[in-house]
Design an enzyme around this catalytic site. Structure first.
Site, PDB file in Angstrom:
ATOM      1  N   GLU A  41      29.306 -87.508  36.207  1.00  0.00           N
ATOM      2  CA  GLU A  41      28.303 -88.211  35.433  1.00  0.00           C
ATOM      3  C   GLU A  41      28.040 -88.644  34.160  1.00  0.00           C
ATOM      4  O   GLU A  41      28.148 -87.966  33.502  1.00  0.00           O
ATOM      5  CB  GLU A  41      27.024 -88.187  36.522  1.00  0.00           C
ATOM      6  CG  GLU A  41      26.166 -89.328  35.975  1.00  0.00           C
ATOM      7  CD  GLU A  41      24.790 -88.838  36.594  1.00  0.00           C
ATOM      8  OE1 GLU A  41      24.581 -87.684  37.230  1.00  0.00           O
ATOM      9  OE2 GLU A  41      23.766 -89.005  35.584  1.00  0.00           O
ATOM     10  N   ARG A  45      23.635 -94.724  28.197  1.00  0.00           N
ATOM     11  CA  ARG A  45      22.475 -93.883  27.601  1.00  0.00           C
ATOM     12  C   ARG A  45      22.984 -94.356  26.035  1.00  0.00           C
ATOM     13  O   ARG A  45      22.524 -94.216  24.680  1.00  0.00           O
ATOM     14  CB  ARG A  45      22.547 -92.611  27.634  1.00  0.00           C
ATOM     15  CG  ARG A  45      21.645 -92.637  28.494  1.00  0.00           C
ATOM     16  CD  ARG A  45      20.545 -90.953  28.381  1.00  0.00           C
ATOM     17  NE  ARG A  45      19.993 -90.831  30.049  1.00  0.00           N
ATOM     18  CZ  ARG A  45      20.183 -89.457  30.173  1.00  0.00           C
ATOM     19  NH1 ARG A  45      19.726 -88.242  29.388  1.00  0.00           N
ATOM     20  NH2 ARG A  45      20.259 -88.919  31.798  1.00  0.00           N
ATOM     21  N   LYS A 130      18.198 -87.867  44.142  1.00  0.00           N
ATOM     22  CA  LYS A 130      17.799 -87.868  43.455  1.00  0.00           C
ATOM     23  C   LYS A 130      17.041 -86.761  42.880  1.00  0.00           C
ATOM     24  O   LYS A 130      15.962 -88.084  43.000  1.00  0.00           O
ATOM     25  CB  LYS A 130      18.988 -87.930  41.637  1.00  0.00           C
ATOM     26  CG  LYS A 130      18.488 -87.197  40.228  1.00  0.00           C
ATOM     27  CD  LYS A 130      19.059 -88.290  39.230  1.00  0.00           C
ATOM     28  CE  LYS A 130      18.286 -88.365  37.970  1.00  0.00           C
ATOM     29  NZ  LYS A 130      19.694 -87.490  37.086  1.00  0.00           N
TER      30      LYS A 130
HETATM   31  C1  3PG Z   1      20.087 -86.468  33.852  1.00  0.00           C
HETATM   32  O1  3PG Z   1      19.777 -87.997  34.082  1.00  0.00           O
HETATM   33  O2  3PG Z   1      19.612 -86.376  34.965  1.00  0.00           O
HETATM   34  C2  3PG Z   1      19.180 -85.896  32.599  1.00  0.00           C
HETATM   35  O3  3PG Z   1      19.305 -85.895  31.958  1.00  0.00           O
HETATM   36  C3  3PG Z   1      19.799 -84.074  33.177  1.00  0.00           C
HETATM   37  O4  3PG Z   1      18.349 -82.923  32.505  1.00  0.00           O
HETATM   38  P1  3PG Z   1      18.430 -82.424  32.256  1.00  0.00           P
HETATM   39  O5  3PG Z   1      18.907 -82.468  30.063  1.00  0.00           O
HETATM   40  O6  3PG Z   1      17.590 -81.573  31.521  1.00  0.00           O
HETATM   41  O7  3PG Z   1      19.844 -81.408  31.915  1.00  0.00           O
END
Ligand code: 3PG
Length: 208
Positions: A41, A45, A130
């Site tokens: 994924e 960003r 999610k």
């Molecule tokens: C996402 O977009 O799913 C999150 O940024 C993932 O979370 P994490 O960086 O705490 O693993």
């Protein structure tokens, strides 16, 4: 089985990735794929995210499944599809986004953090969700409670998940896989150490 459920079931962990350049994306994704993480994924960003999706799709074998994360508007969904993203992930869901991804017929994983949001997403036809941010929204306890009242929903928890907590989530019957960024940490200098990524990816695959 919905298309997005098939995507989730392909990998015990979905790395959530944020790259600074297309080259960095290719280098890191090659290592992740080599270690058995075939669902990737790439979050929208960074300004180079669409180029990164495109480059990784070109570089990796066809059985790699490259998706776009942080898809928060219909315009971003369209741009991600154009770049070659095979699925989309969002931290939340709006009526406009739900309608757009349905119309685009794109495998999509919307985010929820409460029961009402899960019920709303379900009404719009999304049964794979999610759960974000998982660690501060009730963790495994929340998912157990949802499983007893909405047993037809399947989750990919993300947000604050680590190598230590991932197995607890994966042990739940309504969890298909987990997502997280812990496999690709940046060092103090802002770079991603490929040797460390290899080690963390291997541990994530072995630990499942
Ligand atoms: C996402 O977009 O799913 C999150 O940024 C993932 O979370 P994490 O960086 O705490 O693993």
């Amino acid at each position: 089985m919905s298309d997005v459920l098939a995507v989730l079931k392909k990998s015990p962990v979905i790395p959530v990735l944020a790259f600074k350049s297309a080259q960095e994306a290719v280098d890191v994704c090659r290592v992740l794929f080599d270690e058995g993480l075939s669902v990737l994924e790439i979050t929208l960003r960074h300004e180079s995210a669409l180029a990164a999706i495109n480059a990784v799709k070109e570089d990796l074998p066809a059985d790699a499944c490259v998706g776009a994360g942080t898809v928060v508007t219909p315009a971003l969904a369209e741009a991600a599809i154009e770049a070659g993203a095979e699925f989309g992930v969002s931290p939340g869901l709006t009526p406009e986004l739900a309608a757009a991804v349905k119309k685009l017929n794109w495998p999509f994983l919307p985010g929820i953090a409460t029961l009402s949001e899960a019920m709303q997403a379900r009404e719009w036809g999304f049964t794979e969700l999610k759960f974000f941010p998982a660690n501060i929204s009730g963790g495994t306890g929340f998912l157990k409670a949802v499983g007893s009242v909405l047993p037809d929903l399947t989750f990919c928890p993300t947000g604050g998940i680590s190598v230590d907590t991932a197995p607890d989530y994966r042990a739940l019957p309504n969890v298909a896989t987990v997502g997280g960024s812990w496999i690709t940490p940046r060092g103090r200098d802002g770079s991603i150490d490929l040797g460390l990524v290899r080690e963390l990816a291997r541990t994530a695959v072995e630990g499942h």
